[in-house]
Scaffold this active site. Structure first.
Site, short mmCIF file in Angstrom:
data_model
loop_
_atom_site.label_atom_id
_atom_site.label_comp_id
_atom_site.label_asym_id
_atom_site.label_seq_id
_atom_site.Cartn_x
_atom_site.Cartn_y
_atom_site.Cartn_z
N ASP A 11 0.99 -1.25 -0.02
CA ASP A 11 0.02 -0.13 -0.14
C ASP A 11 0.88 1.17 0.00
O ASP A 11 1.59 1.58 0.96
CB ASP A 11 -0.78 0.04 1.31
CG ASP A 11 -1.60 1.26 1.57
OD1 ASP A 11 -1.54 1.95 0.68
OD2 ASP A 11 -2.38 1.48 2.48
N LYS A 74 2.71 11.64 -3.90
CA LYS A 74 1.58 10.81 -4.40
C LYS A 74 0.54 11.60 -5.21
O LYS A 74 0.06 11.33 -6.30
CB LYS A 74 1.12 9.98 -3.48
CG LYS A 74 0.26 8.89 -4.14
CD LYS A 74 -0.33 7.99 -2.96
CE LYS A 74 -1.32 6.84 -3.57
NZ LYS A 74 -1.82 6.25 -2.34
N GLU A 175 -7.27 0.56 -4.29
CA GLU A 175 -7.14 0.54 -2.79
C GLU A 175 -8.51 0.05 -2.27
O GLU A 175 -8.41 -0.74 -1.32
CB GLU A 175 -6.76 2.14 -2.08
CG GLU A 175 -5.26 2.24 -2.42
CD GLU A 175 -4.84 3.57 -2.36
OE1 GLU A 175 -5.88 4.54 -1.89
OE2 GLU A 175 -3.67 4.10 -2.72
#
Ligand code: AMP
Length: 507
Positions: A11, A74, A175
């Site tokens: 993750d 990100k 996700e």
């Protein structure tokens, strides 16, 4: 039997990253980092001596060295320098960003320059090293998660980051889908679940139907610019305004002061999830023109925080409502609401969801760990030759299409189209002896291409020479299971494939 090379689940979060794997026994385990923590801050820095620091080491020196400490990167992945996202990031981060040759974002850290892919690669490498040390075996492959709302280019960028460090990203999964896997694998469920994922930088929501080992995404949506950082910023703005009104001094221009405020803002926000009131004191934040030291002395209550941030929760619920419409479901038809992402620990987020759905969200998964666990379960299933494989049926988050006359967007795949998917389109030459055809492909939900993200300019060459309108080009759009687009073209009359080149400039 030969032991299979492990594939870990990663993750790669905006604020924190986490990795997990499935043991031979079939148990899924998080990979611990130093001191038993399971998460690694997604922070990269270079200290004064030129050493590269990643994770906690980078976070520890953040206050003293904010210019050379990269966090939240990100949010910038796959974005052009000239974009709203970069403009708004510039206002809140102390590190330097500048445009590269293709309008990509270049970061200057400790006298070196880095692309965003290189920063992602540094973080992935650190996570891989921690996992390799812990598992005592070199890790070469991983399933990596991305926000469901990532477009084609952002997904491609994560795969490319893996290539830079020789880590094969065997599969990119979304996700929320990973969180659903953590919740549902092995339970023989038959449920419709909403995954509400409010993390550090992004908001994602997906509606997923679970039928035993089949996980079918019905609809997804999100906002790449909605997350915990925005809650912190609401506190920061409030503090700056209060300080300026009392002293006439704008602290926004002082990077060290800003860093101290930012740190305390996040801590205050987190403390207010457990307490009703917390002090907000920072001694010697700056000095008056006369050299008198000044302090910040304030108090925050949970109510004030809720007032300052209610518009952010409203925004997330509007997206949830739209996704429900896209999935053709009412709130009553939803069996479970799962919370993912650290920001969902804020009590008002849970209260608002309870009101919205008429039932409290489930505590079935750990909000910080579910995504890595789901990625690991999927990684394990990819190695499984039996019929116990997990089946993921996902969708694209935003429409993909091309530019029409007048800058209009022509949709080829609508938002929430299932993937993998392929569509064909017939184009005709518009000039005599035309040998090339160029097409700009965009992703987004606006009617005008200018408001969507440019994925690339595709050129098909080697078209048969003839009068205009006499030659057709059959163009095939392929979207992979990972939501990544490839295109090819052929002459339907001869069956001959044409050469395809893609030019990617950051829009
Ligand atoms: P994630 O990207 O899922 O790790 O989420 C991290 C975000 O969650 C950061 O913005 C944190 O400040 C926020 N967060 C973590 N714990 C809490 C908490 N107890 N209350 C409110 N926000 C939190």
């Amino acid at each position: 039997m030969q032991k299979k090379e492990p594939i870990i689940g990663i993750d790669l979060g905006t604020t924190n990253s986490c990795a997990a794997y499935v043991e031979d026994s079939g148990n899924v385990k998080l990979i611990p980092y130093k001191g038993g923590d399971y998460t690694i801050p997604s922070i990269f820095a270079i200290d004064d001596k030129g050493n590269e620091l990643i994770g906690y080491e980078a976070k520890r020196q953040w206050q003293l060295n904010p210019r050379n400490t990269i966090y939240g990167a990100k949010r910038l992945v796959g974005r052009g320098f000239k974009s709203d996202i970069v403009d708004s990031m510039k206002k809140v981060v102390a590190y330097q960003m500048r445009p590269g040759k293709k309008n990509e974002v270049v970061l200057d850290v400790g006298k070196k320059e880095f692309s965003l892919q290189e920063i992602s690669a540094k973080l992935l490498n650190k996570i891989r090293d921690v996992a390799s040390n812990y598992l005592k075996t070199p890790i070469k492959r991983a399933v990596v998660t991305v926000p469901a709302y990532f477009n084609d280019r952002q997904r491609q960028s994560v795969k490319d980051a893996g290539k830079l460090i020789d880590l094969e990203v065997v599969r990119i999964i979304n996700e929320p889908t990973a969180a659903a896997l953590a919740y549902g694998v092995g339970k023989g469920l038959n449920e419709k679940v909403v995954i509400y994922d409010l993390g550090g930088g992004t908001f994602d929501v997906s509606i997923i139907e679970i039928r035993d080992r089949v996980f079918e995404v019905k609809a997804t949506g999100g906002d790449i610019f909605l997350g915990g950082i925005d809650f912190d910023n609401a506190i920061i703005h409030h503090v700056l305004k209060d300080f300026a009104s009392k002293t006439g001094i704008d602290l926004a221009t002082d990077p060290v002061a800003m860093q101290r405020i930012k740190d305390l803002a996040e801590r205050t926000k987190i403390d207010l999830s457990a307490r009703e009131e917390v002090p907000f004191n920072i001694p010697f934040i700056t000095m008056t023109a006369q050299g008198q030291p000044l302090n910040i002395e304030m108090k925050f209550t949970r109510k004030i925080l809720e007032m300052l941030t209610s518009h952010l929760i409203d925004k997330s619920l509007q997206i949830v409502a739209r996704v429900l419409v896209d999935a053709g479901l009412s709130t009553k038809e939803v069996d479970e609401v799962m919370l993912v992402g650290g920001q969902t620990r804020m009590p008002i987020v849970q209260d608002r969801l309870t009101k919205f759905f008429g039932k409290p969200p489930s505590k079935g998964v750990h909000p910080d760990e579910a995504v890595a666990i789901g990625a690991a379960l999927y990684a394990h299933s990819l190695q499984d030759d039996t019929n116990l494989r997990i089946q993921l049926l996902d969708v694209i988050p935003m429409a993909i299409g091309l530019e029409k006359a007048g800058g209009m967007f022509h949709t080829v795949f609508p938002r929430n189209a299932p993937i993998p998917n392929a569509k064909q389109l017939l184009a005709t030459t518009s000039m005599d002896n035309q040998t090339e055809l160029a097409m700009r492909i965009y992703q987004g939900d606006h009617e005008m291409v200018a408001q969507n993200d440019l994925l690339g300019e595709f050129t098909f060459s080697g078209i048969r020479a003839d009068k205009r309108g006499m030659v057709q080009v059959e163009i095939t759009f392929d979207v992979s299971v990972e939501g990544i687009l490839t295109m090819r073209a052929r002459d339907p009359a001869t069956g001959r494939e044409m050469r395809t080149t893609v030019r990617v400039t950051q829009s």
